[in-house]
Design an enzyme around this catalytic site. Structure first.
Site, PDB file in Angstrom:
ATOM      1  N   VAL A  48      -5.890  -6.080  10.439  1.00 18.83           N
ATOM      2  CA  VAL A  48      -5.656  -4.673  10.760  1.00 18.83           C
ATOM      3  C   VAL A  48      -4.902  -3.989   9.618  1.00 18.83           C
ATOM      4  O   VAL A  48      -5.268  -2.882   9.200  1.00 18.83           O
ATOM      5  CB  VAL A  48      -4.916  -4.524  12.109  1.00 18.83           C
ATOM      6  CG1 VAL A  48      -4.434  -3.093  12.322  1.00 18.83           C
ATOM      7  CG2 VAL A  48      -5.826  -4.968  13.255  1.00 18.83           C
ATOM      8  N   THR A 108      -7.236  -3.372   6.714  1.00 14.87           N
ATOM      9  CA  THR A 108      -8.197  -2.324   7.024  1.00 14.87           C
ATOM     10  C   THR A 108      -7.528  -0.954   7.072  1.00 14.87           C
ATOM     11  O   THR A 108      -8.073   0.031   6.571  1.00 14.87           O
ATOM     12  CB  THR A 108      -8.896  -2.631   8.363  1.00 14.87           C
ATOM     13  OG1 THR A 108      -9.537  -3.905   8.267  1.00 14.87           O
ATOM     14  CG2 THR A 108      -9.923  -1.567   8.712  1.00 14.87           C
ATOM     15  N   GLU A 109      -6.352  -0.892   7.661  1.00 17.64           N
ATOM     16  CA  GLU A 109      -5.678   0.398   7.857  1.00 17.64           C
ATOM     17  C   GLU A 109      -5.093   0.984   6.568  1.00 17.64           C
ATOM     18  O   GLU A 109      -5.243   2.163   6.310  1.00 17.64           O
ATOM     19  CB  GLU A 109      -4.566   0.258   8.903  1.00 17.64           C
ATOM     20  CG  GLU A 109      -5.060   0.104  10.323  1.00 17.64           C
ATOM     21  CD  GLU A 109      -5.613   1.393  10.921  1.00 17.64           C
ATOM     22  OE1 GLU A 109      -5.524   2.459  10.296  1.00 17.64           O
ATOM     23  OE2 GLU A 109      -6.143   1.310  12.037  1.00 17.64           O
ATOM     24  N   SER A 110      -4.400   0.166   5.794  1.00 16.91           N
ATOM     25  CA  SER A 110      -3.641   0.729   4.664  1.00 16.91           C
ATOM     26  C   SER A 110      -3.819  -0.013   3.353  1.00 16.91           C
ATOM     27  O   SER A 110      -3.271   0.423   2.342  1.00 16.91           O
ATOM     28  CB  SER A 110      -2.150   0.739   5.002  1.00 16.91           C
ATOM     29  OG  SER A 110      -1.658  -0.589   5.042  1.00 16.91           O
TER      30      SER A 110
END
Length: 192
Positions: A62, A65-67
């Protein structure tokens, strides 16, 4: 006889070089993947993944993927930090955390430890609510209300428990990226 010995030695040498080359390629590929799928902030991820009962490889997937592991990341809609938490989500999680773990300011979402604590708690909450990492990822991206609606729609879920289809293209793409990264993290870093 000398020619046979030389041929045998050459074949043995070629075999060893081929085996070494395959081993070397595998090591190079492993190095490349570990650089592309890092485990930055490992101490915090491990601590909060254990505390909240979620697979640390899923948390890393996550964050990647997010940052892309950038703690100062801010999205065009205002999500902040490593796990890209929105302000309303921050306040919701803040009410669920024990008082000693809660923060008073949304600005704390730029602090890696705080962001990982909140994001991992949220992932754990969603995983417990929906029962799968794939559905938890969908809820992390689209929200719990949207996912509950999809689970209640027979064109999206045959059993009301598992998503067979995700109607939002953005969320479908997001879930695919997270689950692909989760699989790679698991292959690279899981023991056994």
């Amino acid at each position: 006889m000398i020619i046979r010995v030389r041929q045998g030695a050459v074949l043995l040498l070629l075999g060893l070089l081929a085996a070494g080359g395959v081993f070397g390629l595998r090591k190079a590929a492993d190095f490349f993947y570990r650089q592309s799928y890092p485990r930055e902030y490992e101490h915090y991820v491990r601590e909060y993944a254990r505390a909240y009962g979620v697979d640390e490889n899923f948390v890393f997937a996550v964050i990647r993927t997010e940052s892309g592991f950038r703690p100062q990341a801010t999205s065009n809609v205002g999500a902040r930090g490593l796990m890209q938490l929105m302000e309303d989500t921050f306040h919701w999680v803040d009410t669920k955390l024990p008082p000693e773990a809660a923060r008073s300011s949304y600005d704390d979402m730029y602090v890696p430890e705080d962001n990982i604590r909140y994001g991992t708690f949220l992932l754990s909450y969603l995983y417990r609510e929906f029962g799968s990492y794939e559905t938890a990822a969908a809820a992390y991206h689209a929200g719990r209300t949207a996912v509950r609606g999809w689970l209640g729609d027979t064109s999206c879920s045959r059993d009301g428990v598992r998503l067979d289809a995700i109607p939002s293209g953005d969320t479908r793409h997001y879930v695919g990226k997270v689950m692909d990264a989760y699989q790679i993290y698991t292959q690279l870093y899981s023991q056994g």
